[in-house]
Design an enzyme around this catalytic site. Structure first.
Site, PDB file in Angstrom:
ATOM      1  N   THR A 129      -3.443   3.872   0.783  1.00 12.47           N
ATOM      2  CA  THR A 129      -4.614   4.053   1.623  1.00 12.47           C
ATOM      3  C   THR A 129      -5.575   5.089   1.043  1.00 12.47           C
ATOM      4  OG1 THR A 129      -3.442   3.457   3.644  1.00 12.47           O
ATOM      5  CG2 THR A 129      -5.362   4.856   3.916  1.00 12.47           C
ATOM      6  N   LYS A 156      -3.866  -4.121   9.323  1.00  8.71           N
ATOM      7  CA  LYS A 156      -2.426  -3.869   9.123  1.00  8.71           C
ATOM      8  C   LYS A 156      -1.840  -3.212  10.363  1.00  8.71           C
ATOM      9  CE  LYS A 156       0.947  -1.843   5.949  1.00  8.71           C
ATOM     10  NZ  LYS A 156       1.154  -1.244   4.628  1.00  8.71           N
ATOM     11  N   THR A 209       9.647  -0.505  -0.755  1.00 10.58           N
ATOM     12  CA  THR A 209      11.003   0.043  -0.850  1.00 10.58           C
ATOM     13  C   THR A 209      11.913  -0.868  -1.681  1.00 10.58           C
ATOM     14  OG1 THR A 209      10.584   0.970   1.323  1.00 10.58           O
ATOM     15  CG2 THR A 209      12.863   1.020   0.555  1.00 10.58           C
ATOM     16  N   ASN A 231       1.622   8.649  10.292  1.00 11.58           N
ATOM     17  CA  ASN A 231       1.522  10.026   9.807  1.00 11.58           C
ATOM     18  C   ASN A 231       0.139  10.655   9.902  1.00 11.58           C
ATOM     19  OD1 ASN A 231       4.298   9.912   9.088  1.00 11.58           O
ATOM     20  ND2 ASN A 231       3.694   8.658   7.316  1.00 11.58           N
ATOM     21  N   THR A 232      -0.800   9.976  10.558  1.00 10.62           N
ATOM     22  CA  THR A 232      -2.100  10.579  10.859  1.00 10.62           C
ATOM     23  C   THR A 232      -2.203  10.603  12.379  1.00 10.62           C
ATOM     24  OG1 THR A 232      -3.148   9.792   8.836  1.00 10.62           O
ATOM     25  CG2 THR A 232      -4.623  10.305  10.646  1.00 10.62           C
ATOM     26  N   ASN A 289       8.959   8.491   5.062  1.00  7.20           N
ATOM     27  CA  ASN A 289       7.820   9.231   4.506  1.00  7.20           C
ATOM     28  C   ASN A 289       6.866   9.682   5.586  1.00  7.20           C
ATOM     29  OD1 ASN A 289       4.835   8.096   4.171  1.00  7.20           O
ATOM     30  ND2 ASN A 289       6.225   6.337   4.346  1.00  7.20           N
ATOM     31  N   MET A 294       3.698  11.034   4.245  1.00  5.21           N
ATOM     32  CA  MET A 294       2.749  11.457   3.212  1.00  5.21           C
ATOM     33  C   MET A 294       1.440  11.923   3.847  1.00  5.21           C
ATOM     34  SD  MET A 294       4.618  10.863   0.607  1.00  5.21           S
ATOM     35  CE  MET A 294       3.552  11.117  -0.801  1.00  5.21           C
ATOM     36  N   GLY A 295       0.949  11.184   4.839  1.00  9.29           N
ATOM     37  CA  GLY A 295      -0.289  11.583   5.518  1.00  9.29           C
ATOM     38  C   GLY A 295      -1.545  11.272   4.716  1.00  9.29           C
ATOM     39  N   PHE A 296      -1.551  10.124   4.027  1.00 12.58           N
ATOM     40  CA  PHE A 296      -2.750   9.653   3.311  1.00 12.58           C
ATOM     41  C   PHE A 296      -3.265  10.688   2.304  1.00 12.58           C
ATOM     42  CE2 PHE A 296      -4.281   6.885   7.164  1.00 12.58           C
ATOM     43  CZ  PHE A 296      -3.256   5.990   6.918  1.00 12.58           C
ATOM     44  N   GLY A 342      10.825  -4.398   4.513  1.00 10.75           N
ATOM     45  CA  GLY A 342      12.229  -4.697   4.289  1.00 10.75           C
ATOM     46  C   GLY A 342      12.491  -5.936   3.463  1.00 10.75           C
ATOM     47  N   ALA A 369       0.839  -1.210   0.000  1.00 17.40           N
ATOM     48  CA  ALA A 369       0.000   0.000   0.000  1.00 17.40           C
ATOM     49  C   ALA A 369       0.866   1.250   0.000  1.00 17.40           C
ATOM     50  CB  ALA A 369      -0.901  -0.008   1.225  1.00 17.40           C
ATOM     51  N   GLY A 401      11.923  -0.213   4.368  1.00 17.09           N
ATOM     52  CA  GLY A 401      13.119  -0.796   3.772  1.00 17.09           C
ATOM     53  C   GLY A 401      13.929  -1.591   4.782  1.00 17.09           C
ATOM     54  N   SER A 429      -0.374   3.582  10.272  1.00 15.69           N
ATOM     55  CA  SER A 429       0.497   4.593   9.681  1.00 15.69           C
ATOM     56  C   SER A 429       0.863   5.619  10.742  1.00 15.69           C
ATOM     57  CB  SER A 429      -0.204   5.282   8.514  1.00 15.69           C
ATOM     58  OG  SER A 429      -0.246   4.413   7.422  1.00 15.69           O
ATOM     59  N   ASN A 455       3.684  -2.143   8.909  1.00 17.03           N
ATOM     60  CA  ASN A 455       3.806  -0.814   8.328  1.00 17.03           C
ATOM     61  C   ASN A 455       5.231  -0.303   8.561  1.00 17.03           C
ATOM     62  OD1 ASN A 455       2.975   1.808   7.328  1.00 17.03           O
ATOM     63  ND2 ASN A 455       0.895   1.168   7.850  1.00 17.03           N
ATOM     64  N   ASN A 469      -6.704  -0.756   0.774  1.00 12.63           N
ATOM     65  CA  ASN A 469      -6.325  -0.389   2.134  1.00 12.63           C
ATOM     66  C   ASN A 469      -7.085   0.884   2.514  1.00 12.63           C
ATOM     67  OD1 ASN A 469      -4.687   1.266   4.023  1.00 12.63           O
ATOM     68  ND2 ASN A 469      -3.206  -0.402   3.906  1.00 12.63           N
TER      69      ASN A 469
HETATM   70  C1  FMN Z   1       6.154   6.542   0.465  1.00  6.80           C
HETATM   71  C2  FMN Z   1       5.390   5.493   1.210  1.00  6.80           C
HETATM   72  C3  FMN Z   1       4.009   5.621   1.352  1.00  6.80           C
HETATM   73  C4  FMN Z   1       3.293   4.647   2.058  1.00  6.80           C
HETATM   74  N1  FMN Z   1       1.935   4.784   2.163  1.00  6.80           N
HETATM   75  C5  FMN Z   1       1.224   3.828   2.807  1.00  6.80           C
HETATM   76  C6  FMN Z   1      -0.177   3.913   2.901  1.00  6.80           C
HETATM   77  O1  FMN Z   1      -0.804   4.819   2.351  1.00  6.80           O
HETATM   78  N2  FMN Z   1      -0.839   2.945   3.598  1.00  6.80           N
HETATM   79  C7  FMN Z   1      -0.182   1.895   4.184  1.00  6.80           C
HETATM   80  O2  FMN Z   1      -0.837   1.034   4.806  1.00  6.80           O
HETATM   81  N3  FMN Z   1       1.145   1.769   4.087  1.00  6.80           N
HETATM   82  C8  FMN Z   1       1.858   2.711   3.414  1.00  6.80           C
HETATM   83  N4  FMN Z   1       3.211   2.590   3.328  1.00  6.80           N
HETATM   84  C9  FMN Z   1       3.873   1.432   4.004  1.00  6.80           C
HETATM   85  C10 FMN Z   1       4.115   0.266   3.066  1.00  6.80           C
HETATM   86  O3  FMN Z   1       2.914  -0.270   2.563  1.00  6.80           O
HETATM   87  C11 FMN Z   1       4.889  -0.842   3.812  1.00  6.80           C
HETATM   88  O4  FMN Z   1       4.090  -1.346   4.870  1.00  6.80           O
HETATM   89  C12 FMN Z   1       6.199  -0.346   4.383  1.00  6.80           C
HETATM   90  O5  FMN Z   1       6.823   0.570   3.512  1.00  6.80           O
HETATM   91  C13 FMN Z   1       7.185  -1.490   4.671  1.00  6.80           C
HETATM   92  O6  FMN Z   1       7.463  -2.193   3.476  1.00  6.80           O
HETATM   93  P1  FMN Z   1       8.786  -1.956   2.579  1.00  6.80           P
HETATM   94  O7  FMN Z   1       9.956  -2.026   3.514  1.00  6.80           O
HETATM   95  O8  FMN Z   1       8.754  -3.024   1.543  1.00  6.80           O
HETATM   96  O9  FMN Z   1       8.664  -0.578   1.988  1.00  6.80           O
HETATM   97  C14 FMN Z   1       3.949   3.535   2.625  1.00  6.80           C
HETATM   98  C15 FMN Z   1       5.345   3.407   2.455  1.00  6.80           C
HETATM   99  C16 FMN Z   1       6.057   4.353   1.756  1.00  6.80           C
HETATM  100  C17 FMN Z   1       7.536   4.175   1.598  1.00  6.80           C
END
Ligand code: FMN
Length: 353
Positions: free
Chosen positions: A90, A212, A315, A181-182, A115, A117-119, A293, A66, A264, A179, A241, A143
Protein backbone atom coordinates in the site's frame (compact mmCIF):
# COMPACT_ATOMS: atom_id res chain seq x y z
CA UNK A 1 16.54 -27.04 -0.29
CA UNK A 2 14.41 -23.99 0.53
CA UNK A 3 13.23 -25.85 3.65
CA UNK A 4 16.84 -26.17 4.87
CA UNK A 5 17.65 -22.58 3.90
CA UNK A 6 14.48 -21.29 5.53
CA UNK A 7 15.49 -22.94 8.83
CA UNK A 8 18.55 -20.67 8.82
CA UNK A 9 16.71 -17.63 7.46
CA UNK A 10 13.98 -18.04 10.06
CA UNK A 11 16.51 -17.52 12.87
CA UNK A 12 16.75 -13.86 11.82
CA UNK A 13 13.97 -11.35 12.73
CA UNK A 14 11.30 -11.43 9.97
CA UNK A 15 11.46 -7.80 8.84
CA UNK A 16 15.26 -7.93 8.52
CA UNK A 17 15.01 -11.14 6.49
CA UNK A 18 12.35 -9.54 4.33
CA UNK A 19 14.71 -6.63 3.59
CA UNK A 20 17.66 -8.94 2.82
CA UNK A 21 15.71 -11.39 0.70
CA UNK A 22 14.01 -8.61 -1.23
CA UNK A 23 17.40 -6.91 -1.89
CA UNK A 24 18.79 -10.28 -3.04
CA UNK A 25 15.85 -10.90 -5.37
CA UNK A 26 16.20 -7.40 -6.84
CA UNK A 27 19.93 -7.88 -7.40
CA UNK A 28 19.47 -11.27 -9.04
CA UNK A 29 16.79 -10.00 -11.39
CA UNK A 30 18.47 -6.67 -12.21
CA UNK A 31 20.70 -7.79 -15.12
CA UNK A 32 18.55 -8.39 -18.21
CA UNK A 33 20.10 -11.77 -19.16
CA UNK A 34 19.58 -13.16 -15.62
CA UNK A 35 16.03 -11.87 -15.56
CA UNK A 36 15.22 -13.43 -18.91
CA UNK A 37 16.83 -16.74 -17.93
CA UNK A 38 14.82 -16.86 -14.70
CA UNK A 39 11.64 -15.94 -16.54
CA UNK A 40 12.21 -18.72 -19.07
CA UNK A 41 12.40 -21.15 -16.16
CA UNK A 42 9.82 -19.76 -13.74
CA UNK A 43 7.27 -17.61 -15.60
CA UNK A 44 3.99 -19.12 -16.79
CA UNK A 45 4.22 -19.87 -20.52
CA UNK A 46 1.31 -22.26 -20.89
CA UNK A 47 -1.43 -20.49 -22.90
CA UNK A 48 -4.09 -22.30 -20.85
CA UNK A 49 -3.12 -20.11 -17.87
CA UNK A 50 -3.53 -16.84 -19.77
CA UNK A 51 -6.54 -14.67 -19.27
CA UNK A 52 -7.77 -11.18 -20.03
CA UNK A 53 -9.47 -9.62 -17.06
CA UNK A 54 -10.87 -6.08 -16.98
CA UNK A 55 -9.09 -5.53 -20.26
CA UNK A 56 -5.64 -6.49 -18.93
CA UNK A 57 -3.81 -9.59 -20.15
CA UNK A 58 -2.38 -11.78 -17.37
CA UNK A 59 0.09 -14.54 -18.35
CA UNK A 60 -0.87 -16.49 -15.21
CA UNK A 61 -3.46 -15.99 -12.46
CA UNK A 62 -1.19 -15.93 -9.38
CA UNK A 63 0.11 -12.51 -8.37
CA UNK A 64 2.17 -11.17 -5.52
CA UNK A 65 -0.13 -9.74 -2.82
CA UNK A 66 0.12 -6.16 -1.56
CA UNK A 67 2.57 -5.36 1.21
CA UNK A 68 5.62 -7.25 -0.03
CA UNK A 69 6.79 -4.55 -2.46
CA UNK A 70 5.28 -1.47 -0.87
CA UNK A 71 7.20 1.08 -2.94
CA UNK A 72 7.50 -0.76 -6.23
CA UNK A 73 11.26 -1.12 -5.94
CA UNK A 74 11.04 -4.62 -7.42
CA UNK A 75 8.94 -3.89 -10.51
CA UNK A 76 11.24 -6.05 -12.62
CA UNK A 77 11.48 -8.88 -10.13
CA UNK A 78 8.02 -10.43 -9.90
CA UNK A 79 7.57 -11.59 -13.48
CA UNK A 80 11.00 -13.23 -13.42
CA UNK A 81 10.07 -15.08 -10.22
CA UNK A 82 7.06 -16.60 -11.91
CA UNK A 83 4.24 -14.35 -10.77
CA UNK A 84 1.60 -13.47 -13.34
CA UNK A 85 1.38 -9.93 -11.94
CA UNK A 86 2.08 -7.97 -8.76
CA UNK A 87 0.08 -5.64 -6.57
CA UNK A 88 2.42 -2.90 -5.34
CA UNK A 89 1.71 -0.87 -2.18
CA UNK A 90 0.00 0.00 0.00
CA UNK A 91 1.07 3.56 -0.79
CA UNK A 92 -0.52 6.58 0.85
CA UNK A 93 -0.81 10.18 -0.35
CA UNK A 94 1.99 11.27 2.01
CA UNK A 95 5.09 9.22 2.85
CA UNK A 96 5.04 7.74 6.37
CA UNK A 97 7.28 5.54 8.56
CA UNK A 98 4.69 3.00 9.72
CA UNK A 99 4.54 1.58 13.24
CA UNK A 100 7.53 1.12 15.55
CA UNK A 101 9.50 -2.13 15.16
CA UNK A 102 9.17 -5.02 15.82
CA UNK A 103 6.02 -5.12 13.71
CA UNK A 104 6.28 -8.40 11.80
CA UNK A 105 6.32 -11.83 13.46
CA UNK A 106 6.54 -15.37 12.19
CA UNK A 107 4.08 -17.89 13.60
CA UNK A 108 5.77 -20.97 12.11
CA UNK A 109 3.60 -23.52 13.92
CA UNK A 110 0.56 -21.89 12.33
CA UNK A 111 2.22 -21.40 8.92
CA UNK A 112 1.27 -17.75 9.43
CA UNK A 113 2.59 -14.22 9.89
CA UNK A 114 1.43 -11.48 12.24
CA UNK A 115 2.05 -7.92 11.08
CA UNK A 116 1.27 -4.40 12.16
CA UNK A 117 3.46 -2.60 9.64
CA UNK A 118 1.06 0.37 9.45
CA UNK A 119 1.61 1.30 5.78
CA UNK A 120 5.31 2.21 5.91
CA UNK A 121 5.87 3.70 2.45
CA UNK A 122 7.51 6.53 0.50
CA UNK A 123 4.26 7.98 -0.77
CA UNK A 124 2.21 7.79 -3.95
CA UNK A 125 4.24 10.58 -5.60
CA UNK A 126 7.51 8.66 -5.41
CA UNK A 127 5.84 5.48 -6.68
CA UNK A 128 4.38 7.47 -9.59
CA UNK A 129 7.90 8.58 -10.58
CA UNK A 130 9.15 5.00 -10.37
CA UNK A 131 6.28 3.71 -12.48
CA UNK A 132 7.03 6.36 -15.09
CA UNK A 133 10.71 5.43 -15.31
CA UNK A 134 10.56 1.64 -15.07
CA UNK A 135 8.75 -1.04 -16.98
CA UNK A 136 7.63 -4.48 -15.96
CA UNK A 137 7.07 -7.65 -17.97
CA UNK A 138 3.87 -8.37 -16.03
CA UNK A 139 0.89 -6.17 -15.10
CA UNK A 140 1.44 -4.02 -12.02
CA UNK A 141 -1.54 -3.11 -9.87
CA UNK A 142 -1.26 -0.46 -7.18
CA UNK A 143 -2.90 -0.61 -3.76
CA UNK A 144 -3.74 2.73 -2.13
CA UNK A 145 -4.53 3.43 1.52
CA UNK A 146 -5.22 6.38 3.80
CA UNK A 147 -2.32 8.39 5.25
CA UNK A 148 -2.32 7.81 9.02
CA UNK A 149 -2.37 11.52 9.98
CA UNK A 150 -5.25 12.29 7.62
CA UNK A 151 -8.46 12.39 9.71
CA UNK A 152 -11.11 9.93 8.52
CA UNK A 153 -13.35 12.87 7.57
CA UNK A 154 -10.76 13.73 4.89
CA UNK A 155 -10.21 10.17 3.73
CA UNK A 156 -11.92 10.84 0.38
CA UNK A 157 -9.41 13.56 -0.59
CA UNK A 158 -6.49 11.44 0.59
CA UNK A 159 -7.49 8.41 -1.52
CA UNK A 160 -8.32 10.64 -4.49
CA UNK A 161 -4.88 12.25 -4.33
CA UNK A 162 -3.13 8.87 -4.46
CA UNK A 163 -5.46 7.69 -7.24
CA UNK A 164 -4.67 10.77 -9.30
CA UNK A 165 -0.93 10.20 -8.93
CA UNK A 166 -0.65 6.44 -9.54
CA UNK A 167 -3.94 5.52 -11.20
CA UNK A 168 -2.99 6.36 -14.78
CA UNK A 169 0.29 4.41 -14.41
CA UNK A 170 -1.17 1.21 -12.95
CA UNK A 171 -2.77 -1.80 -14.65
CA UNK A 172 -5.41 -1.66 -11.90
CA UNK A 173 -5.98 0.20 -8.64
CA UNK A 174 -7.01 -1.39 -5.35
CA UNK A 175 -8.69 0.75 -2.71
CA UNK A 176 -7.55 -0.70 0.59
CA UNK A 177 -10.04 -0.13 3.40
CA UNK A 178 -9.23 -3.34 5.20
CA UNK A 179 -5.82 -3.20 6.87
CA UNK A 180 -6.16 -3.57 10.63
CA UNK A 181 -3.09 -1.44 11.34
CA UNK A 182 -4.28 2.09 10.56
CA UNK A 183 -6.70 3.34 13.22
CA UNK A 184 -10.25 3.74 11.86
CA UNK A 185 -9.39 2.44 8.38
CA UNK A 186 -11.65 -0.60 8.44
CA UNK A 187 -14.62 1.60 9.44
CA UNK A 188 -14.37 2.99 5.90
CA UNK A 189 -15.80 -0.34 4.71
CA UNK A 190 -19.23 0.85 5.87
CA UNK A 191 -21.07 1.55 2.65
CA UNK A 192 -21.86 5.15 3.61
CA UNK A 193 -18.12 5.88 3.96
CA UNK A 194 -16.96 3.65 1.13
CA UNK A 195 -19.25 5.00 -1.57
CA UNK A 196 -17.76 8.54 -1.74
CA UNK A 197 -14.22 7.14 -1.64
CA UNK A 198 -14.84 4.80 -4.56
CA UNK A 199 -16.67 7.48 -6.53
CA UNK A 200 -13.80 9.95 -5.97
CA UNK A 201 -11.13 7.41 -6.89
CA UNK A 202 -12.92 6.50 -10.11
CA UNK A 203 -13.26 10.14 -11.02
CA UNK A 204 -9.44 10.36 -11.04
CA UNK A 205 -8.68 7.61 -13.52
CA UNK A 206 -9.98 5.31 -16.22
CA UNK A 207 -7.83 2.47 -14.80
CA UNK A 208 -9.86 -0.47 -13.41
CA UNK A 209 -10.69 0.05 -9.72
CA UNK A 210 -11.18 -2.72 -7.15
CA UNK A 211 -11.84 -2.64 -3.42
CA UNK A 212 -9.98 -4.84 -0.91
CA UNK A 213 -11.99 -6.11 2.04
CA UNK A 214 -11.32 -7.71 5.42
CA UNK A 215 -12.15 -11.30 6.35
CA UNK A 216 -13.61 -10.07 9.63
CA UNK A 217 -16.65 -8.39 8.06
CA UNK A 218 -20.03 -9.89 8.85
CA UNK A 219 -21.79 -11.70 6.01
CA UNK A 220 -24.33 -8.89 5.70
CA UNK A 221 -21.54 -6.28 5.42
CA UNK A 222 -19.98 -8.38 2.66
CA UNK A 223 -23.31 -8.48 0.83
CA UNK A 224 -23.66 -4.70 1.10
CA UNK A 225 -20.19 -4.10 -0.31
CA UNK A 226 -20.89 -6.55 -3.12
CA UNK A 227 -24.10 -4.68 -3.96
CA UNK A 228 -22.28 -1.36 -3.87
CA UNK A 229 -19.55 -2.65 -6.17
CA UNK A 230 -22.14 -3.81 -8.71
CA UNK A 231 -24.17 -0.61 -8.39
CA UNK A 232 -21.11 1.59 -8.98
CA UNK A 233 -19.90 -0.64 -11.81
CA UNK A 234 -16.61 -1.21 -10.04
CA UNK A 235 -14.19 -3.61 -11.71
CA UNK A 236 -13.75 -6.04 -8.86
CA UNK A 237 -13.21 -7.04 -5.26
CA UNK A 238 -10.01 -8.30 -3.63
CA UNK A 239 -10.83 -10.67 -0.76
CA UNK A 240 -9.27 -10.78 1.75
CA UNK A 241 -6.81 -8.85 3.85
CA UNK A 242 -5.39 -10.22 7.14
CA UNK A 243 -7.63 -11.14 10.09
CA UNK A 244 -7.59 -9.69 13.60
CA UNK A 245 -8.94 -12.99 14.95
CA UNK A 246 -6.59 -15.15 17.02
CA UNK A 247 -8.98 -18.12 17.01
CA UNK A 248 -7.42 -21.53 16.50
CA UNK A 249 -3.77 -20.39 16.61
CA UNK A 250 -1.39 -22.94 18.12
CA UNK A 251 1.64 -20.65 18.50
CA UNK A 252 2.17 -20.23 22.26
CA UNK A 253 1.78 -16.79 23.87
CA UNK A 254 0.62 -15.16 20.66
CA UNK A 255 -1.18 -12.45 22.63
CA UNK A 256 2.19 -11.30 23.97
CA UNK A 257 3.14 -10.26 20.43
CA UNK A 258 0.51 -7.50 20.50
CA UNK A 259 -1.98 -6.33 17.90
CA UNK A 260 -1.84 -6.91 14.16
CA UNK A 261 -3.28 -8.89 11.27
CA UNK A 262 -2.77 -12.63 10.82
CA UNK A 263 -2.05 -13.98 7.33
CA UNK A 264 -1.43 -17.46 5.98
CA UNK A 265 -3.16 -20.71 6.83
CA UNK A 266 -5.33 -19.40 9.69
CA UNK A 267 -7.13 -17.00 7.34
CA UNK A 268 -7.60 -19.53 4.53
CA UNK A 269 -11.00 -20.90 5.48
CA UNK A 270 -12.67 -17.52 6.03
CA UNK A 271 -11.05 -16.05 2.94
CA UNK A 272 -12.43 -18.92 0.86
CA UNK A 273 -15.87 -18.49 2.46
CA UNK A 274 -15.89 -14.77 1.66
CA UNK A 275 -14.97 -15.57 -1.95
CA UNK A 276 -17.82 -18.06 -2.30
CA UNK A 277 -20.28 -15.61 -0.76
CA UNK A 278 -19.15 -12.84 -3.10
CA UNK A 279 -19.39 -15.09 -6.15
CA UNK A 280 -22.92 -16.16 -5.27
CA UNK A 281 -23.81 -12.48 -4.99
CA UNK A 282 -22.01 -10.91 -7.96
CA UNK A 283 -21.37 -13.81 -10.33
CA UNK A 284 -19.56 -12.54 -13.39
CA UNK A 285 -20.48 -8.90 -12.79
CA UNK A 286 -17.33 -8.29 -10.72
CA UNK A 287 -13.83 -9.70 -11.05
CA UNK A 288 -12.96 -11.51 -7.82
CA UNK A 289 -9.33 -11.70 -6.70
CA UNK A 290 -8.85 -14.28 -3.97
CA UNK A 291 -6.07 -13.83 -1.41
CA UNK A 292 -5.61 -15.25 2.07
CA UNK A 293 -3.94 -18.51 3.00
CA UNK A 294 -3.35 -19.79 -0.53
CA UNK A 295 -0.54 -22.25 -0.03
CA UNK A 296 -1.00 -25.36 -2.17
CA UNK A 297 -2.20 -26.16 -5.70
CA UNK A 298 -5.38 -27.53 -4.10
CA UNK A 299 -6.00 -24.15 -2.42
CA UNK A 300 -5.41 -22.30 -5.67
CA UNK A 301 -7.65 -24.62 -7.70
CA UNK A 302 -10.40 -24.40 -5.07
CA UNK A 303 -10.36 -20.59 -5.27
CA UNK A 304 -10.49 -20.58 -9.09
CA UNK A 305 -13.39 -23.01 -9.24
CA UNK A 306 -15.14 -21.09 -6.45
CA UNK A 307 -15.18 -17.94 -8.58
CA UNK A 308 -11.79 -16.20 -8.42
CA UNK A 309 -10.45 -14.96 -11.75
CA UNK A 310 -7.12 -14.06 -10.18
CA UNK A 311 -5.21 -15.14 -7.07
CA UNK A 312 -2.60 -13.60 -4.84
CA UNK A 313 -0.22 -14.78 -2.14
CA UNK A 314 2.18 -13.29 0.38
CA UNK A 315 2.60 -15.77 3.26
CA UNK A 316 2.58 -18.82 0.94
CA UNK A 317 5.52 -17.23 -0.93
CA UNK A 318 7.42 -16.54 2.33
CA UNK A 319 7.06 -20.16 3.44
CA UNK A 320 7.21 -21.68 -0.04
CA UNK A 321 10.23 -19.85 -1.49
CA UNK A 322 11.33 -18.80 -4.95
CA UNK A 323 9.80 -21.73 -6.82
CA UNK A 324 6.38 -21.32 -5.20
CA UNK A 325 4.69 -19.32 -7.96
CA UNK A 326 5.92 -21.75 -10.63
CA UNK A 327 4.71 -24.70 -8.55
CA UNK A 328 1.23 -23.21 -8.25
CA UNK A 329 1.03 -22.24 -11.93
CA UNK A 330 2.27 -25.66 -13.12
CA UNK A 331 -0.25 -27.36 -10.83
CA UNK A 332 -3.10 -25.19 -12.10
CA UNK A 333 -2.21 -25.87 -15.74
CA UNK A 334 -2.29 -29.59 -14.96
CA UNK A 335 -5.70 -29.32 -13.28
CA UNK A 336 -7.11 -27.34 -16.21
CA UNK A 337 -6.06 -29.95 -18.75
CA UNK A 338 -7.12 -32.83 -16.53
CA UNK A 339 -10.55 -31.24 -16.11
CA UNK A 340 -10.89 -30.66 -19.85
CA UNK A 341 -10.99 -26.86 -19.54
CA UNK A 342 -9.87 -25.03 -22.67
CA UNK A 343 -8.90 -21.94 -20.70
CA UNK A 344 -8.62 -20.59 -17.19
CA UNK A 345 -11.73 -18.47 -17.69
CA UNK A 346 -13.78 -21.63 -18.31
CA UNK A 347 -12.83 -22.99 -14.89
CA UNK A 348 -13.64 -19.81 -12.95
CA UNK A 349 -16.66 -20.54 -10.75
CA UNK A 350 -17.10 -24.00 -12.27
CA UNK A 351 -17.73 -25.56 -8.84
CA UNK A 352 -20.95 -23.54 -8.67
CA UNK A 353 -22.36 -24.65 -11.99
C1 FMN B 1 3.92 -8.26 6.32
C2 FMN B 1 2.64 -8.02 5.57
C3 FMN B 1 2.37 -6.74 5.08
C4 FMN B 1 1.17 -6.51 4.39
N1 FMN B 1 0.93 -5.26 3.90
C5 FMN B 1 -0.20 -5.02 3.20
C6 FMN B 1 -0.46 -3.76 2.64
O1 FMN B 1 0.36 -2.84 2.73
N2 FMN B 1 -1.64 -3.57 1.98
C7 FMN B 1 -2.56 -4.58 1.83
O2 FMN B 1 -3.62 -4.36 1.21
N3 FMN B 1 -2.33 -5.80 2.32
C8 FMN B 1 -1.17 -6.04 3.00
N4 FMN B 1 -0.95 -7.28 3.51
C9 FMN B 1 -1.99 -8.34 3.33
C10 FMN B 1 -1.73 -9.23 2.13
O3 FMN B 1 -1.75 -8.51 0.92
C11 FMN B 1 -2.79 -10.34 2.07
O4 FMN B 1 -4.07 -9.77 1.86
C12 FMN B 1 -2.83 -11.17 3.34
O5 FMN B 1 -1.53 -11.37 3.86
C13 FMN B 1 -3.48 -12.55 3.12
O6 FMN B 1 -2.76 -13.27 2.15
P1 FMN B 1 -1.67 -14.41 2.49
O7 FMN B 1 -2.32 -15.34 3.47
O8 FMN B 1 -1.31 -15.02 1.18
O9 FMN B 1 -0.50 -13.71 3.13
C14 FMN B 1 0.24 -7.55 4.19
C15 FMN B 1 0.54 -8.84 4.67
C16 FMN B 1 1.72 -9.08 5.34
C17 FMN B 1 2.00 -10.47 5.83
Amino acid sequence: MYRALSKILFLVPPERIHTWVFAFLRAVTAPGPMRRALARWLAPHDPVLESTVFGVRFPGPLGLAAGFDKDGTGLNTWGALGFGYAEIGTVTAAAQPGNPKPRMFRLADDHALLNRMGFNNHGAGELALRLTRHTSEVPIGVNIGKTKVTPVEHAVTDYAESAGLVGPLAAFLVVNVSSPNTPGLRDLQAVASLRPILVAVRAQTTTPVLVKIAPDLSDSDIDEIADLAVELGLDGIVATNTTVSRAGLVTPDVDDLGPGGISGRPVAQRSAEVLRRLYRKVGDRQVLISVGGIDTVDDAWDRITSGASLLQGYTGFVYGGGLWAKHIHDGLAHRLREGGFASLADAVGSANR
